[in-house]
Design a protein around this motif. Structure first.
Motif, mmCIF file in Angstrom:
data_model
loop_
_atom_site.group_PDB
_atom_site.id
_atom_site.type_symbol
_atom_site.label_atom_id
_atom_site.label_comp_id
_atom_site.label_asym_id
_atom_site.label_seq_id
_atom_site.Cartn_x
_atom_site.Cartn_y
_atom_site.Cartn_z
ATOM 1 N N ASP A 111 0.833 -1.207 0.000
ATOM 2 C CA ASP A 111 0.000 0.000 0.000
ATOM 3 C C ASP A 111 0.868 1.257 0.000
ATOM 4 O O ASP A 111 0.556 2.242 -0.687
ATOM 5 N N LEU A 112 1.961 1.200 0.754
ATOM 6 C CA LEU A 112 2.887 2.327 0.807
ATOM 7 C C LEU A 112 3.531 2.566 -0.562
ATOM 8 O O LEU A 112 3.693 3.708 -0.994
ATOM 9 N N GLU A 113 3.872 1.463 -1.263
ATOM 10 C CA GLU A 113 4.451 1.579 -2.609
ATOM 11 C C GLU A 113 3.464 2.238 -3.574
ATOM 12 O O GLU A 113 3.841 3.077 -4.392
ATOM 13 N N THR A 114 2.192 1.842 -3.486
ATOM 14 C CA THR A 114 1.162 2.413 -4.357
ATOM 15 C C THR A 114 1.018 3.910 -4.104
ATOM 16 O O THR A 114 0.959 4.712 -5.046
ATOM 17 N N LYS A 115 0.979 4.300 -2.835
ATOM 18 C CA LYS A 115 0.865 5.727 -2.489
ATOM 19 C C LYS A 115 2.111 6.484 -2.957
ATOM 20 O O LYS A 115 2.018 7.620 -3.413
#
Length: 182
Positions: A111-115
């Motif tokens: 999720d952090l990578e997507t953000k």
């Protein structure tokens, strides 16, 4: 000759209430021609006659001067050119938007990578990115973990953005701002 009293908007060298032709009530005026030649100091009536001969307008450009300065010009054309110049200036300016990316304290790696990818897109477009991490409930006691998440996020987007404002606590939210790399 017609009487016009025009309220110009956006003109730089002309006041909001520009006096034109018969609206000019001063006794003596310093008159400048359309090409910049000096006609000297003369009465308002003589200046109006001179402008009428040339089929142009008499426009007061410096009312605070003693005597006031008036120019003989085509006022409609002047106003049109000023609006064109202002429009061009507005076209060329870039407004910087601030896009926000919200994180949580227990965010997963993917999720952090997507953000981070979304934040990189914003930075590449030239926008600033505000990263906010909201603490809920007892998470407030672990502010250092939130700073670690934002530091990790900063490392992920280091290629496209620099940190403008270091992480700071604003109420229950940890906020950092990133700017595009130059």
């Amino acid at each position: 000759m017609e009487t016009r009293f025009i309220f110009s908007g956006g003109a730089r060298n002309i006041n909001k209430k520009t006096e034109i032709n018969e609206a000019i009530r001063d006794r003596e005026l310093r008159v400048i021609g359309e090409d910049g030649e000096q006609f000297g100091i003369m009465s308002a009536k003589e200046a109006l006659e001179l402008a009428a001969e040339k089929k142009l307008d008499l426009v007061k450009i410096a009312p605070q001067a003693v005597p006031p300065v008036c120019r003989i010009m085509d006022y409609g054309k002047h106003k049109y050119e000023m609006s064109k110049r202002d429009k061009e200036a507005r076209k060329k300016q870039k407004t910087v938007e601030i896009k926000e990316v919200r994180l949580g304290l227990n965010i997963e790696e993917h999720d952090l990578e997507t953000k981070a990818k979304n934040a990189e897109k914003f930075l590449q477009k030239g926008d600033k990115v505000k990263v906010s991490l909201r603490f809920r409930g007892r998470e407030m006691g672990h502010a250092h973990l939130g700073e670690a998440v934002i530091k990790h996020f900063a490392e992920m987007i280091a290629d496209s953005g620099d940190i403008e404002k270091k992480p700071s606590l604003e109420g229950r939210t940890l906020v950092a701002i990133f700017t595009p790399k130059k």
